[in-house]
Design an enzyme around this catalytic site. Structure first.
Site, short mmCIF file in Angstrom:
data_model
loop_
_atom_site.label_atom_id
_atom_site.label_comp_id
_atom_site.label_asym_id
_atom_site.label_seq_id
_atom_site.Cartn_x
_atom_site.Cartn_y
_atom_site.Cartn_z
N ASP A 105 0.73 -1.18 0.03
CA ASP A 105 0.28 0.01 -0.05
C ASP A 105 1.01 1.41 0.09
OD1 ASP A 105 -2.72 1.22 0.40
OD2 ASP A 105 -3.00 -0.71 1.25
N ASP A 211 -3.43 4.63 -2.25
CA ASP A 211 -4.60 5.22 -1.27
C ASP A 211 -4.84 6.77 -1.82
OD1 ASP A 211 -6.35 4.72 1.09
OD2 ASP A 211 -5.17 6.55 1.78
N GLU A 268 -6.69 4.17 -5.82
CA GLU A 268 -8.17 4.29 -5.34
C GLU A 268 -8.52 5.91 -5.82
OE1 GLU A 268 -10.28 3.96 -0.83
OE2 GLU A 268 -8.26 5.02 -1.00
N HIS A 343 -11.07 -3.41 2.83
CA HIS A 343 -11.14 -2.94 4.20
C HIS A 343 -12.07 -1.96 4.44
CE1 HIS A 343 -8.56 -0.35 2.08
NE2 HIS A 343 -8.44 0.64 3.00
N ASP A 344 -12.78 -1.07 3.52
CA ASP A 344 -13.46 0.09 3.76
C ASP A 344 -14.79 -0.30 3.46
OD1 ASP A 344 -11.53 1.95 4.78
OD2 ASP A 344 -10.94 2.51 2.68
#
Length: 738
Positions: A105, A211, A268, A343-344
């Site tokens: 990440d 991210d 993302e 994860h979100d």
């Protein structure tokens, strides 16, 4: 012989599938109640057996864990609770030894406020790191009250600006106050990020998930955002920081580094719905990103005022997302990142279906097929391969740990301390949408704590109560489990990679609120993917949707493929499925047919010695519509329902006008230019009754009959419409009601 005229750009990362790991909840190896990297290493064989190609490790860097690792204090160190840099190196080796790659990440829109860069930046206005972050002076209202520089809202509630007394200025934090945004306009920031990227690539990392990467370029005026939520002083400023003016410059700089290592990249990118803007990031040859995570399909259940505002949706809302992006990416050399969960996001079974415990397994399998066999790279989030579910509805607020959820609750109590109804709704929405739904520990067995940690250790977060029935120990040995089915889906995608990876995508039965179906095609290979989105048994006729033959059944989530093929193929036999209705008593004749309409037959059917007039109407396909050249029309229906509606229409006309006979015939499937799509023959005692009845029947058919048409245009476009969408003059019908 090749039938494809579109050039195919093959790439290793297009053929891969990705397994996402959120380390804190994956596997605890040292009995401290927290998952760690050695725990991940211990399960690499389990991951490899699933059939994935890439392991994505969520942030495991040194962090105060305010936002569970997305607040990074040191990009070159690993959090003590997760392990060491040496552990990450061992994880990389373990993946490579099994033929898998490791994705890390990259969180570089912001850092932790505990990062040394920020500590220096906030120490004084003259510090060399001051410009590494975004600092602005306060504003003051007419009464002299200090206010933030603008009205932007943080993604974790409240203002996106935090006042710092030491230097009497505000800094920007699009997320938590402990996550200050980096200033990418400052060249040393970009160089530092490039150094971080190279550091882990040189250690063997195979690429990055980036991210909120489209937030790194902000409009430098930092204006107030327009008012969207009149109930709040803080408004979404996404138009000023999502896909800012220098984003693609920054992404191309990163892309050059990644290209040197033939590395994987997925960005993302929230708030991005413009097709051309997305294409600039992912189109082949742009050298920016391989693919991006879009958000439209995971925002489908959001309300008007955000995630925790109740929302509603229909299956066609979800399908419209794929109808838009699947063909677009295929035709424009882009690429899709396919995901239901991460994860979100909450668990997909609970978000996208209403599956009971009885049907949760087949629902999970259906979602696997609907996702992984589309065009793009599929991402599977830990536990999704087991069919893990959302947290129990019995959870109170004390169980939740998601900062987004907790901040929302604090704000609600502050603004509505006595509104128990609003608080009840909020708890219901948390159970549906909180990020904690994805963050409960992975359920490895039916042992205490689901085998995530030792039986006597308290996990950092409560284990879902359903672990005795949903766990890996049971599923890896069960030929009918969700885990085994996921492995079959991924194996099928590789076995038929031409069609499932590189083939075109076309929606089937678009208007259905129960069925999600699409075809994939590569040269002469064509596959139908058919998903029942309900808990009910449905009858779905392939012929009504242009499917006239089947060769093989590749996969089925209820029964053996051979048995399913027999059942499916039966629907291809016209004798097994009624498409006509004849009532000799009232002389009513109804026909749904794939063959050209025969006016002579319909006139003969309505013939009566008592008739003084017979009328015949034929509706034909014209070659233009609203200035666009039409190539053909295609009609679909559910025959039992349509025949019932047509019968009601015909009987009403017979009684009203004392008709001697009625014949209604409607074409299904493809109807070329100039050919008839509907025929209505009416016989009556007098011509006036015949004329009026024929027109009334036609309008009733257009308004009520459950028949949909797809207009296919010469320019390649297509649109689905209900017959009722146009009036007798061809004008659009406004169905809005006040």
């Amino acid at each position: 012989m090749s039938l494809s005229t579109k050039p195919i750009h093959r790439a290793w990362w297009k053929e891969c599938s990705v397994y996402q790991i959120w380390p804190r909840s994956y596997k605890d190896s040292n009995d401290d109640g927290i998952g760690d990297i050695p725990g991940i290493i211990s399960q690499l064989d389990y991951i490899h057996k699933l059939g994935v190609d890439i392991v994505w490790l969520c942030p495991s860097y040194k962090s105060p864990q305010v936002d569970m690792g997305y607040d990074i204090a040191d990009y070159y160190s690993i959090a003590d609770e997760y392990g060491t840099v040496a552990d990450v190196e061992a994880l990389i080796r373990g993946c490579h030894q099994r033929g898998m790659k490791l994705l890390m990440d990259l969180v570089v829109n912001h850092t932790s406020d505990q990062h040394e860069w920020f500590k220096q930046s906030r120490s004084s206005k003259d510090n060399e790191y001051r410009d590494w972050y975004i600092w602005k002076p306060a504003k003051y209202d007419e009464a002299g009250n200090r206010e933030p520089p603008n009205n932007w809202v943080s993604h974790f509630q409240g203002s996106a600006w935090q006042y710092d007394e030491l230097t009497d200025e505000y800094y920007l934090h699009l997320f938590a106050p402990e996550q200050p945004d980096l200033n990418w306009e400052h060249p040393p920031v970009r160089k530092a990020v490039h150094d971080i990227i190279r550091f882990w690539l040189e250690k063997g990392c195979d690429g990055y998930r980036m991210d909120v990467i489209n937030f790194i370029s902000k409009h430098q005026r930092y204006p107030n955002a327009p008012i969207q939520d009149p109930h709040s002083p803080w408004q979404s400023g996404d138009r000023y920081y999502a896909n800012g003016p220098r984003l693609h410059e920054y992404l191309q700089d990163i892309g050059k580094i990644l290209k040197e290592h033939d590395a994987f990249s997925v960005g993302e990118m929230p708030f991005v719905t413009d097709e051309q803007e997305v294409l600039r990031a992912v189109q082949a040859g742009r050298n920016e990103l391989n693919m991006i995570f879009s958000f439209e399909h995971v925002n489908v259940d959001h309300g008007k005022y955000g995630k925790f505002d109740p929302g509603s949706w229909e299956l066609t809302d979800l399908k419209s997302f794929f109808e838009r992006w699947q063909p677009f990416m295929y035709e424009n050399d882009g690429w899709n990142a396919l995901y239901w969960e991460n994860h979100d996001q909450p668990r997909s079974i609970d978000r996208y279906t209403e599956a009971s415990e009885e049907h949760e397994g087949v629902a999970a399998k259906m979602l696997a097929v609907a996702l992984a066999l589309q065009s793009g790279t599929p991402f599977i989030y830990q536990g999704q391969e087991l069919g893990m579910r959302n947290v129990p509805k019995s959870w109170g607020i004390e169980k939740y740990q998601d900062i987004d959820c907790l901040n929302h609750w604090k704000l609600l109590l502050k603004e509505k301390p006595s509104d128990t109804a609003a608080q009840k709704i909020a708890l219901q929405e948390y159970q549906k949408k909180s990020r904690d739904n994805a963050r409960t520990p992975v359920q490895w067995s039916d042992a205490p704590n689901a085998g995530f940690t030792a039986p006597t250790i308290k996990p950092w977060m409560s284990v879902n109560d359903n672990y005795p029935r949903i766990n890996a120990a049971v599923e890896i040995h069960d030929a009918n489990s969700v885990y085994t089915f996921w492995a079959s889906v991924l194996r099928l995608r590789k076995e038929y990679k031409d069609v499932f990876v590189y083939g075109s995508w076309t929606v089937v039965d678009a208007p259905s609120q129960d069925i999600f179906a699409f075809t994939r095609q590569f040269d002469d290979q064509k596959v139908l993917v058919l998903c029942n989105w309900t808990e009910r048994s449905l009858t779905w006729d392939p012929r009504d949707n242009g499917i006239t033959a089947t060769k093989d059944m590749l996969l089925n989530n209820y029964e053996a493929p051979a048995e399913a093929l027999k059942r499916f193929s039966a629907h291809l036999d016209p004798t097994t499925y009624p498409r006509s209705h004849h009532d000799a008593t009232q002389n009513i004749h109804l026909t749904l047919t794939y063959s050209p309409l025969d006016p002579t037959t319909y006139l003969a059917e309505t013939s009566s010695a008592a008739a003084g007039a017979t009328t015949l109407f034929l509706g034909t396909t014209r070659d233009t519509f609203e200035g666009r050249s039409v190539s053909q029309l295609s009609y679909t229906t559910y025959p039992p329902l349509a025949l019932k509606t047509l019968q009601t229409i015909a009987e009403a006309a017979v009684h009203k006008h004392q008709l001697k006979g009625v014949s209604i015939a409607h074409r299904l499937g493809v109807v070329p230019i100039k050919e008839a799509s509907i025929a209505i023959a009416v016989s009556a005692g007098h011509r006036a009754a015949a004329w009026r009845a024929g027109e009334e029947i036609l309008e009733a058919c257009k308004e009520k009959a459950e028949i949909w048409k797809r207009e296919e245009f010469v320019d390649g476009g297509m649109e689905w419409r209900a017959n009722a969408d146009r009036d007798a003059e061809g004008n659009a019908v406004n169905k809005a009601t006040s």
